[in-house]
Structures are given as C-alpha cells and as structure tokens.
Design an enzyme around this catalytic site. Structure first.
Site, PDB file in Angstrom:
ATOM      1  N   PRO A 102      16.509   5.744  19.985  1.00  0.00           N
ATOM      2  CA  PRO A 102      15.468   4.893  19.400  1.00  0.00           C
ATOM      3  C   PRO A 102      15.801   4.568  17.952  1.00  0.00           C
ATOM      4  O   PRO A 102      16.374   5.404  17.239  1.00  0.00           O
ATOM      5  CB  PRO A 102      14.207   5.773  19.489  1.00  0.00           C
ATOM      6  CG  PRO A 102      14.492   6.715  20.612  1.00  0.00           C
ATOM      7  CD  PRO A 102      15.966   6.984  20.536  1.00  0.00           C
ATOM      8  N   PRO A 103      15.461   3.381  17.491  1.00  0.00           N
ATOM      9  CA  PRO A 103      15.865   2.929  16.160  1.00  0.00           C
ATOM     10  C   PRO A 103      15.401   3.816  15.013  1.00  0.00           C
ATOM     11  O   PRO A 103      16.068   3.914  14.010  1.00  0.00           O
ATOM     12  CB  PRO A 103      15.252   1.535  16.040  1.00  0.00           C
ATOM     13  CG  PRO A 103      14.627   1.209  17.316  1.00  0.00           C
ATOM     14  CD  PRO A 103      14.702   2.385  18.214  1.00  0.00           C
ATOM     15  N   ASN A 104      14.252   4.480  15.143  1.00  0.00           N
ATOM     16  CA  ASN A 104      13.737   5.269  14.026  1.00  0.00           C
ATOM     17  C   ASN A 104      14.153   6.732  14.065  1.00  0.00           C
ATOM     18  O   ASN A 104      13.686   7.527  13.264  1.00  0.00           O
ATOM     19  CB  ASN A 104      12.215   5.164  13.955  1.00  0.00           C
ATOM     20  CG  ASN A 104      11.543   5.742  15.180  1.00  0.00           C
ATOM     21  OD1 ASN A 104      12.182   5.935  16.206  1.00  0.00           O
ATOM     22  ND2 ASN A 104      10.262   5.996  15.089  1.00  0.00           N
ATOM     23  N   CYS A 105      15.019   7.126  15.006  1.00  0.00           N
ATOM     24  CA  CYS A 105      15.467   8.519  15.107  1.00  0.00           C
ATOM     25  C   CYS A 105      16.671   8.755  14.217  1.00  0.00           C
ATOM     26  O   CYS A 105      17.536   7.892  14.052  1.00  0.00           O
ATOM     27  CB  CYS A 105      15.854   8.861  16.538  1.00  0.00           C
ATOM     28  SG  CYS A 105      14.453   9.030  17.635  1.00  0.00           S
ATOM     29  N   LEU A 106      16.726   9.949  13.649  1.00  0.00           N
ATOM     30  CA  LEU A 106      17.856  10.325  12.796  1.00  0.00           C
ATOM     31  C   LEU A 106      19.076  10.619  13.632  1.00  0.00           C
ATOM     32  O   LEU A 106      19.037  11.020  14.728  1.00  0.00           O
ATOM     33  CB  LEU A 106      17.487  11.542  11.955  1.00  0.00           C
ATOM     34  CG  LEU A 106      16.287  11.359  11.030  1.00  0.00           C
ATOM     35  CD1 LEU A 106      15.957  12.678  10.361  1.00  0.00           C
ATOM     36  CD2 LEU A 106      16.576  10.304   9.991  1.00  0.00           C
TER      37      LEU A 106
END
Length: 106
Positions: A102-106
C-alpha cells in the site's frame, strides 16, 4: 523462495497475476504463517478490493472492507494481527495476497 515469480525490493510480487496459493504459502512462510481457510477468505477479499479500486488497501480501508464482506469472521485489527503474525497488517496481507505494498506503508 527460489521458485517464486519476480519480487520487488519490498518482497511483493511484481505482477499480481503471478499469484497462486503455492506462492501465497511461500510468502506466508517468511512470516511464520500457515494459511488456513480464514486466511484465504481474507486474501480473496483483499484481491477483490484491488480489482475493484485498482490499489492495495491500507489498514483502515482493509478492515472496513473485510468487516463488510466477511461479517461471520468478525474481522478487526487485532484478529488480523494474530492471523498474519504481524503488526504490519496491510503490508503483509497485501504481500501474501500477491499485491503491491500500500502506498502509505513504510
């Protein structure tokens, strides 16, 4: 993990269409997870989310989607953490489902 299709630098499949149950279990093995029917129900719904919305779900949309589509499984964040042996729920569920991080995961 030598028999896996190509992975990106984060350990996610480069092509989500290369996914199958054998690939899923191999990816799950790296987290110490043995996939059972409930895992596959979650994975199936995560893949359906991806097909519908064209992106991997972050944790909150993932849980909301699973609660709506799998009401009998009573999915919540704690249950997903226990099932997938991780606090990084969205990241690892998407990874085992053969989907991008997912785009917001580190």
């Amino acid at each position: 993990m030598d028999n896996l299709p190509k992975l990106d630098n984060d350990g996610h499949l480069v092509n989500h269409l290369d996914w199958n149950e054998t690939v899923a279990q191999t990816l799950a093995d790296s987290l110490g997870v043995v996939l059972e029917p409930i895992h596959y129900r979650v994975i199936e719904q995560v893949r359906a989310f991806f097909e519908q919305f064209h992106h991997s779900p972050a944790t909150r949309p993932l849980i909301k989607h699973l609660a709506a589509t799998l009401p009998d499984d009573e999915i919540n964040n704690q249950k997903l953490q226990a099932l997938f042996n991780t606090g990084l729920v969205a990241r690892h569920v998407n990874r085992i489902a053969g989907l991008p991080k997912p785009p917001n995961c580190l």
